[in-house]
Design an enzyme around this catalytic site. Sequence first.
Site, PDB file in Angstrom:
ATOM      1  N   ARG A  37       0.823  -1.210   0.000  1.00  0.00           N
ATOM      2  CA  ARG A  37       0.000   0.000   0.000  1.00  0.00           C
ATOM      3  C   ARG A  37       0.857   1.261   0.000  1.00  0.00           C
ATOM      4  O   ARG A  37       0.542   2.247  -0.672  1.00  0.00           O
ATOM      5  CB  ARG A  37      -0.941  -0.001   1.222  1.00  0.00           C
ATOM      6  N   HIS A  82     -19.665  11.281   2.279  1.00  0.00           N
ATOM      7  CA  HIS A  82     -20.080   9.937   2.717  1.00  0.00           C
ATOM      8  C   HIS A  82     -21.605   9.886   2.752  1.00  0.00           C
ATOM      9  O   HIS A  82     -22.252  10.818   3.253  1.00  0.00           O
ATOM     10  CB  HIS A  82     -19.494   9.640   4.098  1.00  0.00           C
ATOM     11  N   GLU A 141     -25.990  14.605  -1.762  1.00  0.00           N
ATOM     12  CA  GLU A 141     -24.521  14.720  -1.843  1.00  0.00           C
ATOM     13  C   GLU A 141     -24.120  15.780  -2.869  1.00  0.00           C
ATOM     14  O   GLU A 141     -23.202  16.573  -2.637  1.00  0.00           O
ATOM     15  CB  GLU A 141     -23.896  13.378  -2.239  1.00  0.00           C
TER      16      GLU A 141
HETATM   17  C1  GAR Z   1     -21.190   8.273  -3.339  1.00  0.00           C
HETATM   18  O1  GAR Z   1     -22.453   7.903  -2.835  1.00  0.00           O
HETATM   19  C2  GAR Z   1     -20.231   8.513  -2.195  1.00  0.00           C
HETATM   20  O2  GAR Z   1     -20.824   9.110  -1.079  1.00  0.00           O
HETATM   21  C3  GAR Z   1     -19.809   7.110  -1.890  1.00  0.00           C
HETATM   22  O3  GAR Z   1     -19.624   6.518  -3.148  1.00  0.00           O
HETATM   23  C4  GAR Z   1     -20.529   7.098  -4.072  1.00  0.00           C
HETATM   24  C5  GAR Z   1     -19.748   7.556  -5.275  1.00  0.00           C
HETATM   25  O4  GAR Z   1     -20.610   7.975  -6.288  1.00  0.00           O
HETATM   26  N1  GAR Z   1     -18.628   7.080  -1.100  1.00  0.00           N
HETATM   27  C6  GAR Z   1     -18.443   6.259  -0.081  1.00  0.00           C
HETATM   28  O5  GAR Z   1     -19.265   5.431   0.247  1.00  0.00           O
HETATM   29  C7  GAR Z   1     -17.130   6.426   0.641  1.00  0.00           C
HETATM   30  N2  GAR Z   1     -17.197   5.813   1.926  1.00  0.00           N
HETATM   31  P1  GAR Z   1     -20.069   8.845  -7.496  1.00  0.00           P
HETATM   32  O6  GAR Z   1     -18.862   8.083  -8.075  1.00  0.00           O
HETATM   33  O7  GAR Z   1     -21.205   8.901  -8.467  1.00  0.00           O
HETATM   34  O8  GAR Z   1     -19.664  10.193  -6.962  1.00  0.00           O
END
Ligand code: GAR
Length: 223
Positions: free
Chosen positions: A81, A125, A190
């Site tokens: 990593r 998130h 979001e």
């Molecule tokens: C979003 O819902 C974001 O909040 C989540 O992944 C999705 C990405 O969507 N992230 C997590 O769960 C991180 N813990 P996108 O690629 O369409 O922006």
Amino acid sequence: MTAVGGSFRAPVPWFPLPARLAVLLSGRGSNFEALADACDSGALPARIVLVLSDRADAAGLEKARARGIAAAVEERGGEPRAAHEARLAGRIRSAGTDVVCLAGFMRVLSPAFVERFERRIVNVHPSLLPAFPGLEAQRQAFEHGVKVAGATVHLVDAGTDTGPIAGQEAVPVRPGEDAANLAARILEAEHRLYPATLAALLDGGWVIEGRCLRFPAPGNTEA
Ligand code: GAR
């Protein structure tokens, strides 16, 4: 950001504007698009200087290229990593990044990486943290039977989804809706919340005390 007796206060503005953003994503990239739209409209005084993915097949990469934004891939092969993160960090630094925006970046970053960009990594998130950290937060919330779900924007610390909360939007669960519908409505939240919260962070003047991030009162522009 400068230390003030055990707490931290962001300068005003946080970074010279327009701030330079690197967006890290692993998939679809709809939050990236929301940030890019806000930059284009002037709602977010920033410029996305790099989209970086750990997956060559991330749809967000093509969306970035279509907008003329530099897009790069750093996949993690069988390497440790630390070596992968060193390559990510090199890309971020050479793009002259002020703020790293995680937008569906589905890797947990090591404490050493977070320390490299201390208090300069922001994440969105899909739950009202501290409830439902980790993967599939929308499904976790739905299956728990919550009546109010939502989204959170927070600074990233060494834990998983534990950093200081900068913004939240509640999404009341509608009677009879299914998990997919709820997740879609959280995603819409979001897309509003991420650019608006980032804009407030870029204004600067906020303080972190312990685990709490507090914004200045409206009109208080004290640096
Ligand atoms: C979003 O819902 C974001 O909040 C989540 O992944 C999705 C990405 O969507 N992230 C997590 O769960 C991180 N813990 P996108 O690629 O369409 O922006």
